[in-house]
Structure formats: structure tokens, C-alpha cells
Scaffold this motif. Structure first.
Motif, PDB file in Angstrom:
ATOM      1  N   THR A  51       0.884  -1.399  -0.063  1.00  0.00           N
ATOM      2  CA  THR A  51       0.157   0.039   0.056  1.00  0.00           C
ATOM      3  C   THR A  51       1.260   1.616  -0.029  1.00  0.00           C
ATOM      4  O   THR A  51       0.587   2.227  -0.844  1.00  0.00           O
ATOM      5  CB  THR A  51      -1.171   0.011   1.311  1.00  0.00           C
ATOM      6  N   THR A  55       0.784   4.491  -2.891  1.00  0.00           N
ATOM      7  CA  THR A  55       0.691   5.366  -2.526  1.00  0.00           C
ATOM      8  C   THR A  55       1.287   6.545  -2.730  1.00  0.00           C
ATOM      9  O   THR A  55       1.100   7.314  -3.945  1.00  0.00           O
ATOM     10  CB  THR A  55       0.603   6.040  -0.616  1.00  0.00           C
ATOM     11  N   ALA A  82      -5.159   4.636   0.504  1.00  0.00           N
ATOM     12  CA  ALA A  82      -3.835   3.939   0.080  1.00  0.00           C
ATOM     13  C   ALA A  82      -3.165   4.842   1.466  1.00  0.00           C
ATOM     14  O   ALA A  82      -2.680   3.906   1.834  1.00  0.00           O
ATOM     15  CB  ALA A  82      -3.651   3.849  -1.383  1.00  0.00           C
ATOM     16  N   THR A  86      -2.374   2.855   4.949  1.00  0.00           N
ATOM     17  CA  THR A  86      -0.564   3.007   5.032  1.00  0.00           C
ATOM     18  C   THR A  86      -0.061   3.257   6.208  1.00  0.00           C
ATOM     19  O   THR A  86       0.999   2.888   7.175  1.00  0.00           O
ATOM     20  CB  THR A  86       0.651   3.785   3.911  1.00  0.00           C
ATOM     21  N   ALA A 193      -3.927  -2.267  -7.184  1.00  0.00           N
ATOM     22  CA  ALA A 193      -4.456  -1.478  -5.853  1.00  0.00           C
ATOM     23  C   ALA A 193      -5.723  -2.590  -5.737  1.00  0.00           C
ATOM     24  O   ALA A 193      -6.517  -2.936  -4.652  1.00  0.00           O
ATOM     25  CB  ALA A 193      -5.343   0.000  -5.580  1.00  0.00           C
ATOM     26  N   GLY A 197      -6.294  -4.936  -2.644  1.00  0.00           N
ATOM     27  CA  GLY A 197      -7.243  -4.520  -1.811  1.00  0.00           C
ATOM     28  C   GLY A 197      -8.175  -5.587  -1.301  1.00  0.00           C
ATOM     29  O   GLY A 197      -8.889  -6.171  -0.602  1.00  0.00           O
TER      30      GLY A 197
END
Length: 235
Positions: A51, A55, A82, A86, A193, A197
């Protein structure tokens, strides 16, 4: 006497409303605000580097879009989710995980639609990575125009409504190539992502079955345990 009567009615209503208020320390969830912060389980913490990379990737893509003159505003929302996953996992993991996955999927769909439009439009897929794609287009002058004939730069006047060939080069614009690369990187980030996820969501569900608590105000993780979201109590 009417103002005093109205004041008495208002005060009586306020007392009744106050009597119905549930104290923050008790009631819902057995005093959620008083429970200690729960650290994320190791199974979810192992996704933190991923993550973090996502980001940073979204930050780079957004900067590329801004510098190219075509900012990718869709990426702002998965970037925020994100970043929260994090850097604020204990406070928001329980509330940010599902939005992170949904936003990534939605952004992927929107970016793929944009990519299809870029590939099927002008100048098309053949010039997606080109830095020059000259094209001649016939245009009609809207007013009298002064032109110069090479090599002697002789000045001539072209009258209004004359059709002339105009050479265009969309690919030579400063942000064309940067915008296209940023769009591809955005799609790659969106898909990554979404996959991360989904894997985090499945890991959280598996942890819930083992009685792990959601690292957000001590709530049971995603429906696991007594009294959690969707989870049954002891009865």
C-alpha cells in the motif's frame, strides 16, 4: 404570558431530548470510545509495503498529470484511501479497507474507458507513444490572413473564406506523451490496488473467523466475534 409559555415548552422539550441521549461511554458497543486501540494483525500488516508503494505511485501519476496539463483527478480518491491504510492503519483499517478496494475498481474502470477513447480517437493507437504525428487538415479562413512564401518570405494576402491546408501535430505538444504514460501507470496502479484490496479483504475475513478484532476502536473484525458488524452474539 405567551412568551413565558413558549419558553417553558422549549425547556420541557430540551429536558426530554437530553433524557434520551445515550452517554458516549456506554450503550452502543459497550463503550467503544473507552476501548484500547487494537493493533492490526500481522496477516494484514504484511500488505503495508504494497500500500505504501501504491500511495507513492498515485502521487507520481498525479504529479505527471498536473505537469502535462491533463490532471487525473480520479486517482485522488484511491490515493487518500491507500495513504490512510498505510499511515493510519490502527485508526482506520476497519473503515478504509472496503472503500479502498471499491475506489480502486471504480478508478480502474474510468481509466480504462479513457484509454479506449485515446486509442480509438485522434491520433489513435499507432501514435500513442509518438512525439510527432503531423497531419494536414483543410480549413477555411474566417478572415483575411497574411502569409509569407518561402524562401524569400514574400508577403501575400489570403482573402477570407479561402480553403487552405493546415498542418497539425498533436503528438508534438508538451504533455501528450506524459499524459499517455501517466494514464497507463494509473491503470496499472488501479489494477494492483484492486487486487491488493481484495486480498486484504479476504485476509481480514479469515482473521475474523479466528476471533481477531478489527483494529478500529476495538470493533470485531468484519463481522467476526460477538456483537460485530453482521456477526451474531453469543445467542
Amino acid at each position: 404570558l405567551k412568551p413565558f409559555f413558549l419558553e417553558a415548552v422549549v425547556l420541557r422539550g430540551l429536558r426530554a431530548s437530553a433524557a434520551m441521549v445515550v452517554p458516549m461511554g456506554g450503550g452502543l458497543g459497550g463503550g467503544m470510545m473507552d476501548q484500547p486501540m487494537v493493533e492490526p494483525p500481522p496477516e494484514l500488516l504484511r500488505y503495508k509495503p504494497a500500500t505504501f508503494v501504491i500511495t507513492i505511485g498515485y502521487v507520481v501519476v498525479i504529479i505527471m498529470g498536473i505537469t502535462s496539463g491533463s490532471p487525473l483527478f480520479n486517482d485522488i480518491f484511491p490515493l487518500i484511501a491507500a495513504a490512510l491504510l498505510t499511515f493510519r492503519a490502527p485508526q482506520c483499517l476497519g473503515n478504509c479497507l472496503l472503500p479502498f478496494m471499491v475506489l480502486a475498481v471504480m478508478t480502474a474502470v474510468l481509466d480504462i474507458i479513457s484509454l479506449i477513447g485515446a486509442l480509438t480517437g485522434d491520433p489513435g493507437a499507432a501514435h500513442y507513444f509518438s512525439t510527432s504525428c503531423p497531419k494536414t487538415q483543410m480549413v477555411k479562413l474566417s478572415h483575411n490572413t497574411t502569409a509569407f512564401i518561402l524562401p524569400n518570405h514574400k508577403e501575400v494576402m489570403i482573402p477570407k473564406d479561402t480553403e487552405v491546408d493546415l498542418q497539425l501535430d498533436v503528438c508534438a505538444s508538451a504533455g501528450y506523451l506524459v499524459t499517455n504514460i501517466a494514464l497507463l501507470l494509473s491503470i496499472l496502479l488501479d489494477i494492483s490496488a484492486s487486487a491488493i484490496g481484495w486480498r486484504m479483504f479476504k485476509t481480514a475475513r479469515a482473521s475474523a473467523e479466528n476471533g481477531q478484532e478489527m483494529p478500529n476502536m476495538g470493533m470485531p473484525m468484519l463481522g467476526g466475534g460477538a456483537g460485530g458488524f453482521g456477526g451474531g452474539g453469543s445467542g
